[in-house]
Structures are given as C-alpha cells and as structure tokens.
Design an enzyme around this catalytic site. Sequence first.
Site, PDB file in Angstrom:
ATOM      1  N   CYS A 109      -1.548 -38.498 -15.796  1.00  0.00           N
ATOM      2  CA  CYS A 109      -0.574 -39.378 -15.149  1.00  0.00           C
ATOM      3  C   CYS A 109       0.310 -38.627 -14.182  1.00  0.00           C
ATOM      4  O   CYS A 109       0.918 -39.225 -13.300  1.00  0.00           O
ATOM      5  CB  CYS A 109       0.301 -40.050 -16.215  1.00  0.00           C
ATOM      6  SG  CYS A 109       1.440 -38.922 -17.058  1.00  0.00           S
ATOM      7  N   GLY A 110       0.412 -37.302 -14.354  1.00  0.00           N
ATOM      8  CA  GLY A 110       1.217 -36.509 -13.423  1.00  0.00           C
ATOM      9  C   GLY A 110       2.668 -36.375 -13.833  1.00  0.00           C
ATOM     10  O   GLY A 110       3.389 -35.576 -13.252  1.00  0.00           O
TER      11      GLY A 110
END
Length: 276
Positions: A109-110
């Site tokens: 997802c970062g």
Amino acid sequence: MAEPFTAAATTVWRHGQASAGSRLVPEETAVAFTYGGSTQAVMMATPADLEDFAVGFTLTEGIAASPADILAVETIESDLGIELRIDLAEARAERLTARRRALAGPVGCGLCGIESLEEAARAAPMVAGGTVFEAAAIASAMTSIAALQAMNARTHAVHAAAFWRPGTPLGLLREDVGRHNALDKLAGALARAGLTGQGGAVLLTSRVSVEMVQKSARIGAALIVAVSAPTALAIRTAEAAGITLAAIARADGFEIFTHPERIRFAEPVEEGRHVA
C-alpha cells in the site's frame, strides 16, 4: 548482565614478525525496545548503560515527550539478546498504539514507506540561543574526551558522545559500538539526572549524520562538535534548527559549518575567510 567487552585471541604481525596476542573487543548484542508488549525497534548495541539507552531512545525518537512519560524500564536478558521493556504513561502509550495502527495496511500500500520517509526527514526542534562558546575551550573539551573513554581505552572500537557546558569540566559521557546508541545513552543519562541540554554542547567521536543532529536537537544542545565530517543533510538540518555545527575537530582546531556567530575566537576572523 554481560560484560561490555571480551578478550579475543589474535595473531599479531608487526615489523615483519608474527606473534600470539590478545585484544579486548567490545561486545555487541541485539537490544529490543518494547512498548505495551510490542517491539518498536531492535538495535545492535553494547550491553552497558541500558536503562540510559531505553530512556534516551524513547525521548530522542519522540516516543515520549519528557522523562515523566516514562514510568518504568525493565531489562530482560536471554540467549537471543536483551529486551528493554519501557512502560509509558497512558496518553503516550495510546498515541504509540494509534501510530502503529496507521502503519498497518495491505502489502504494497505504500503507507509504511511514506511514514518511514517522513520520519527520517522530520524537522528537528529549534534550540535555544544565547550561549557563546570560546573556540579554545571547545578544543580543550574535545581533547579531554579520550581520558574519559574507559571502554575505548581497552577496546579501541567504540564511539563516544559527551555533554559539556562552558566553564565546567566535561560532564557525562557514554560509549557504544553504535554512534547513535552512544548519543541515545547520553540523552538518557541527562534525563535521568534531571539535566537539560540548554546552554551546552554535544561532543562526538564520530561523523555527523542527520539523525545525530535530530537527536542532539531533542536534547536541546546549541552546539555539536565532532571529529569527523557532517553530511550535507546534517548541515541543512542543523542550520534550520539553530544549532552550531563544528566538525573535523583536530588538535589544531575545527571547522564550523552552521551558525558561527555562537563561537568566539581569540582573534577576529580574517575578512573573507570561510568559516561556515
């Protein structure tokens, strides 16, 4: 608790001759920082001054805002390493839990990467001004570090971080195989002694990275002096935080990279001479 150093057998080759010898080397072990039963970080460190390490790391990493937020520290030793269990005040514990929830997300997802980058680039707090340091006194304080490095005198393999105020002998000093660890231990020793960094200097036997500036700013030191060079980001961070950064300290002097107005020289600086 394990000794901070141990003897190692060596083969010495000098002047063309080989002989058996031994040398004291610093111990290095895994040290886990846990809060509320969850591990926040694992550091490789020298097993000495661990309560200072726990308090200093908790403060310089912003997990606690003041020593009052730290209720207790318990040291648990095992075959795998050492666990430092830090008990936080309720409000701080809840804040840390919320921060962990924000980092928890789907793989890829970062979020974790973004949060880590933001943490690494966080602005250092501004330090209080007003203190003027004599250049000759700074040089004398740096020279006095070696005599207080008991562990390094026996191993020649550890860093030191010390605290000094003008007009007084060199005060607290802490050592570790990791330069960040030594500075965290110093921060913890200051906090546990009820001292602040205001009006004082952090003296380092290592290079100066941005983390060292961030941690020194949280201590409140207006001056950092180091034997090795700083990074470019460390210079920019010190400039923004109002910290005077001096480095490449040798017997004949040092170089000032930021806020030279805080240093008083015996003689006026020559016009056009680069000091910052």
